[in-house]
Scaffold this active site. Structure first.
Site, PDB file in Angstrom:
ATOM      1  N   GLU A 108       0.830  -1.212   0.000  1.00 13.94           N
ATOM      2  CA  GLU A 108       0.000   0.000   0.000  1.00 13.94           C
ATOM      3  C   GLU A 108       0.864   1.262   0.000  1.00 13.94           C
ATOM      4  O   GLU A 108       0.716   2.160   0.820  1.00 13.94           O
ATOM      5  CB  GLU A 108      -0.950  -0.011   1.200  1.00 13.94           C
ATOM      6  CG  GLU A 108      -1.903  -1.193   1.148  1.00 13.94           C
ATOM      7  CD  GLU A 108      -2.984  -1.175   2.230  1.00 13.94           C
ATOM      8  OE1 GLU A 108      -2.978  -0.254   3.075  1.00 13.94           O
ATOM      9  OE2 GLU A 108      -3.829  -2.077   2.219  1.00 13.94           O
ATOM     10  N   GLU A 120      -4.034  -9.095   0.270  1.00 12.66           N
ATOM     11  CA  GLU A 120      -4.434  -8.864   1.663  1.00 12.66           C
ATOM     12  C   GLU A 120      -5.947  -8.795   1.721  1.00 12.66           C
ATOM     13  O   GLU A 120      -6.564  -8.106   0.910  1.00 12.66           O
ATOM     14  CB  GLU A 120      -3.795  -7.565   2.179  1.00 12.66           C
ATOM     15  CG  GLU A 120      -3.929  -7.401   3.675  1.00 12.66           C
ATOM     16  CD  GLU A 120      -3.193  -6.151   4.176  1.00 12.66           C
ATOM     17  OE1 GLU A 120      -2.019  -5.932   3.805  1.00 12.66           O
ATOM     18  OE2 GLU A 120      -3.823  -5.396   4.940  1.00 12.66           O
TER      19      GLU A 120
HETATM   20  C1  GAL Z   1      -3.931  -2.752   5.646  1.00 12.56           C
HETATM   21  C2  GAL Z   1      -2.417  -2.692   5.839  1.00 12.56           C
HETATM   22  C3  GAL Z   1      -2.002  -3.550   7.001  1.00 12.56           C
HETATM   23  C4  GAL Z   1      -2.859  -3.275   8.182  1.00 12.56           C
HETATM   24  C5  GAL Z   1      -4.287  -3.522   7.829  1.00 12.56           C
HETATM   25  C6  GAL Z   1      -5.225  -3.342   8.997  1.00 12.56           C
HETATM   26  O1  GAL Z   1      -4.383  -1.775   4.799  1.00 12.56           O
HETATM   27  O2  GAL Z   1      -1.783  -3.148   4.686  1.00 12.56           O
HETATM   28  O3  GAL Z   1      -0.658  -3.300   7.330  1.00 12.56           O
HETATM   29  O4  GAL Z   1      -2.680  -1.970   8.587  1.00 12.56           O
HETATM   30  O5  GAL Z   1      -4.639  -2.616   6.812  1.00 12.56           O
HETATM   31  O6  GAL Z   1      -6.537  -3.501   8.596  1.00 12.56           O
END
Ligand code: GAL
Length: 803
Positions: free
Chosen positions: A416, A493
């Site tokens: 991100e 993710e």
């Molecule tokens: C994502 C990020 C992670 C964590 C997660 C929590 O966007 O890549 O590191 O922060 O959110 O929901």
């Protein structure tokens, strides 16, 4: 007699030959530590009398209590950073004068500076990278001691979105080699073709020569379980003061392939000979596997379509903080393996080398991730400050170190990254991808993106990515293949659901929390900073485990998922402010106790029959309780309350991932029975617990190695007279230990518990707590852990420390 003398001679010869070869010595013991800045400590003569003596790996942050005022804030785990020094004094045998010496650090968090005998060796800003310094020319040999001094500076806070730990938190080695030796990370093993009949293996070697030009023989052997399978011997002239490169090819017939299910490993041993004398030896893992991504069909491993059942993991080890411990890591991975996970994403930084060693051996595919930010910050003092000066070397070092691991299947150049939204992203992505490919052209480069419109995604526009990872954005999945035509895709993710183990709010409607970027995190929270575990709460950018998994499951072109996260981790306690200090995202809590949704994954990702029922069965009379069951390998589940059927349910449309009933609570028992073709597969029963009566202690292992590293994880449960766990028991449990072991941490998985995780006492949370017991080096015998709590019968458990 002659025979005996001859064998004796052979042994002597072997020792002499060995002494000439590489020695990698664990360098963790007997360091002196001072928390605070002591600029004079870099000097050779410095009095460390009042310093603490300890063994590495060491994380000083985890030793503290949690406090709101620490500048890392609760995002960083509400623990302190700071500056500290480490020193170690050692001697080197006079016979080794002709050897080259290196000190290797697997990771120091962060901004480390190292001196040997008062001479400055250098600085490494990145807290996750492995590095080494050559120290040969500064060393004293014989009785004159040498001193290494290390300054660690993690004082500028906040520097991370999660808990990092502070200190020399990974292993340290002292390495000595001959003047002619394989260069550090100087072996690169590739497998240009692999199939069931044959595997081609190429071994590229860089030979460093700090002595005179000499012709040497390089023997590369491929071994399986210690037995030679194939070898190649090539002579080469190792030129003075330079690095000579060599390529050797081998063919393995009828190879045994590597996969997460069958992690069959070979070993490549590279030996250098000067005449008949072995002068170096280096070992590397080899796993024979092929894989590819297909834009339409997703991921293939060994030419079979393969779904990535992945989890993202941060590097902390719960109560042990970030101090590397192989057994603690192995336990985490084993819990993930038992759930059915087959892939790990090292979110969002270079992992400890042991992560990859274990993933090779236990069978996980690894997305090896380099950065969470480039030049644009996510926190005031994070790596963006150091990116410009360090990214090239850091990325090179990562890829060189990790490229021989069969588990590693892709390189992620960022998570991100904010530059995806402007043209600088294109430039940096190109550069980073080129760095990776210059060192490993064989694996795909990915980035975990959030911008799903191609023209607005400047990292995508670099055309430097081989696979596009998308974080969240489930509702765009169907449009991705059209928007990013021809590109393989991966759900890099997913989820970000929130839960506290053992907590059940009966209102069971879906909640996004926070609900949007405008929302305050806390609105309408539970007074005890808990979140219900009925998989119905998620941050607005994510969704529940079930919804996220369904979205990926029905779209093979997404290749699979990486759930945020496998384990709870220290820091980032969305949705709460302090005292919450660890995450709610884990499928498993910080102590390693699975939350209920663990069994949803197990029912989907493994072939074993699963039946799990929730919640506990201690409610107020008449309360309407949602009873859920996760199951697999069965057609239906029947629910019984106190022996009376409450109906049979099935996962109807093939899309359901659990079944549920609403029933008024009656004290007694709730039981589920799963059946296939009318035959019972499994039964699970939860009984209403009476009042708390005693503690039970259950060790994950009753035998551990007496090596000063091995651990037993001991669960303390508070049960009633009949052995039922009391679901709201929160007694303060005091642990004591006798024998040759130590309590190195305690936990209960509760995200807002403020007692230091290194304290030998812990309040039970929802009936459970954990004590972590470590052996002592070379101290065999019984270790006895006792647990006591006011008003309860205590318990003890014996752990044997064995050779
Ligand atoms: C994502 C990020 C992670 C964590 C997660 C929590 O966007 O890549 O590191 O922060 O959110 O929901």
């Amino acid at each position: 007699m002659k025979k005996i003398l001859f064998s004796f001679y052979l042994i002597l010869l072997a020792i002499a030959t060995y002494a000439q070869s590489r020695i990698v010595q664990n360098f963790n013991d007997n360091w002196q530590f001072y928390l605070g800045d002591e600029p004079q400590a870099k000097n050779l003569n410095f009095n460390t009398n009042n310093w603490r003596t300890l063994a590495l790996p060491h994380d000083w942050s985890i030793e503290s209590d949690f406090k709101a005022e620490f500048p890392a804030r609760n995002d960083g785990g509400a623990l302190p950073g700071g500056i500290a020094w480490y020193r170690k004094t050692f001697t080197v045998d006079a016979s080794k004068k002709d050897q080259l010496f290196y000190i290797q650090f697997d990771g120091i968090y962060k901004h480390s500076e190292v001196w040997i005998n008062g001479q400055y060796l250098g600085k490494r800003a990145n807290g996750y990278i492995s590095f080494q310094y050559e120290i040969s020319k500064y060393l004293n040999f014989g009785n004159t001691p040498n001193t290494i001094a290390v300054r660690v500076d993690n004082s500028q806070q906040p520097d991370s979105r999660w808990y990092t730990g502070s200190g020399i938190y990974r292993n340290v080695y002292l390495i000595s080699t001959n003047k002619i030796a394989v260069e550090n990370y100087g072996t690169f093993i590739t497998t240009p073709s692999v199939n069931g009949q044959q595997a081609k293996v190429n071994v590229a070697t860089e030979i460093k020569n700090a002595g005179e030009t000499k012709s040497v023989k390089v023997e590369v052997g491929v071994y399986k379980a210690g037995k030679l399978v194939e070898k190649n011997i090539t002579s080469v002239e190792a030129r003075s003061s330079s690095v000579t490169k060599l390529n050797q090819s081998l063919t393995i017939n009828n190879p045994v392939l590597w996969s997460p299910e069958k992690p069959n490993l070979y070993e490549v041993i590279t030996r250098i000979y000067d005449g008949n004398k072995q002068i170096d030896e280096v070992k590397n893992p080899l796993g024979l596997r092929s894989f590819r991504f297909d834009a339409d069909k997703g991921f293939f491993l060994n030419e079979q379509s393969y779904t990535l059942f992945g989890v993202c993991l941060h590097h902390d080890l719960g109560a042990l903080g970030s101090a590397m411990n192989t057994r603690a890591l192995e336990r985490q991975l084993q819990i993930m393996k038992d759930m059915g996970a087959n892939a790990i994403r090292t979110a969002h930084n270079p992992p400890a080398p042991e992560v990859l060693q274990l993933c090779d051996k236990m069978g996980f595919l690894v997305m090896d991730e380099a950065f969470d930010m480039w030049k644009k910050r996510k926190n005031k003092f994070d790596y963006h400050v150091d990116f410009e000066a360090n990214h090239k070397q850091d990325l090179e070092d990562l890829v060189k170190r990790d490229r021989n691991h069969p588990s590693v299947f892709m390189w992620s150049i960022g998570n991100e990254i904010r530059e995806q939204f402007d043209a600088t992203g294109t430039v940096i992505a190109k550069e980073l991808s080129a760095i990776v490919k210059s060192i490993d052209p064989t694996r795909p480069v990915i980035a975990a993106l959030t911008e799903t419109e191609p023209e607005k995604n400047f990292i995508f526009q670099s055309k430097a990515l081989d696979v596009l990872g998308f974080n969240y954005k489930y509702f765009d999945y169907d449009s991705l293949p059209k928007r990013f035509q021809g590109y393989p895709l991966l759900a890099s993710e997913t989820v970000s659901a929130l839960a506290t183990r053992g907590v059940y709010d009966l209102a069971d409607t879906l909640r996004l929390w926070p609900a949007s970027s405008k929302d305050k995190y806390v609105v309408g929270g539970n007074p005890d900073f808990t979140v219900t575990a009925y998989d119905n709460v998620a941050a607005y950018w994510g969704t529940t485990h079930e919804i996220a998994w369904k979205e990926v499951k029905k779209r093979p072109f997404m290749s699979g998922t990486f759930v945020w996260t496998g384990f709870d981790y220290l820091g980032e306690p969305v949705p709460y402010p302090f005292p919450a200090r660890s995450s709610y995202y884990g499928i498993v809590d910080l102590a390693g106790f699975p939350k209920d949704v663990y069994y949803m994954y197990q029912s989907e990702w493994t072939d074993k029959p699963v039946l799990h029922v929730l919640p506990h069965w201690n409610w107020k009379a008449g309360e309407e309780v949602s009873v859920w069951a996760y199951y697999s390998q069965a057609d239906e589940v029947e629910l019984f309350v106190n022996g009376k059927s409450k109906g049979i349910k099935r996962k109807e449309d093939g899309d359901d991932l659990h079944v549920s009933w609403k029933v008024p609570f009656e004290a007694g028992s709730v039981k589920v029975v799963s059946r296939k073709g009318g035959k019972t597969v499994l039964e699970k029963e939860v009984k209403t617990a009476g009042s708390a009566y005693k503690i039970q202690l259950i060790a994950d292992r009753n035998n551990i190695k007496a090596d000063g590293k091995d651990l037993s994880f001991i669960t303390a449960q508070i049960v009633d007279k009949d052995g039922n766990i009391v679901p709201d028991a929160d007694h303060l449990i005091k642990f004591t230990i006798t024998g040759k072991g130590a309590i190195v941490g305690t936990d209960n998985g509760y995200q807002a518990d403020l007692t230091s995780l290194s304290k030998p006492e812990r309040k039970a949370f929802k009936g459970k707590a954990l004590a972590i017991v470590k052996s002592q080096q070379n101290e065999k015998g019984n270790i006895v852990l006792k647990a006591a709590a006011e008003g309860l019968e205590g318990a003890s458990v014996v752990v044997k420390a064995v050779k």
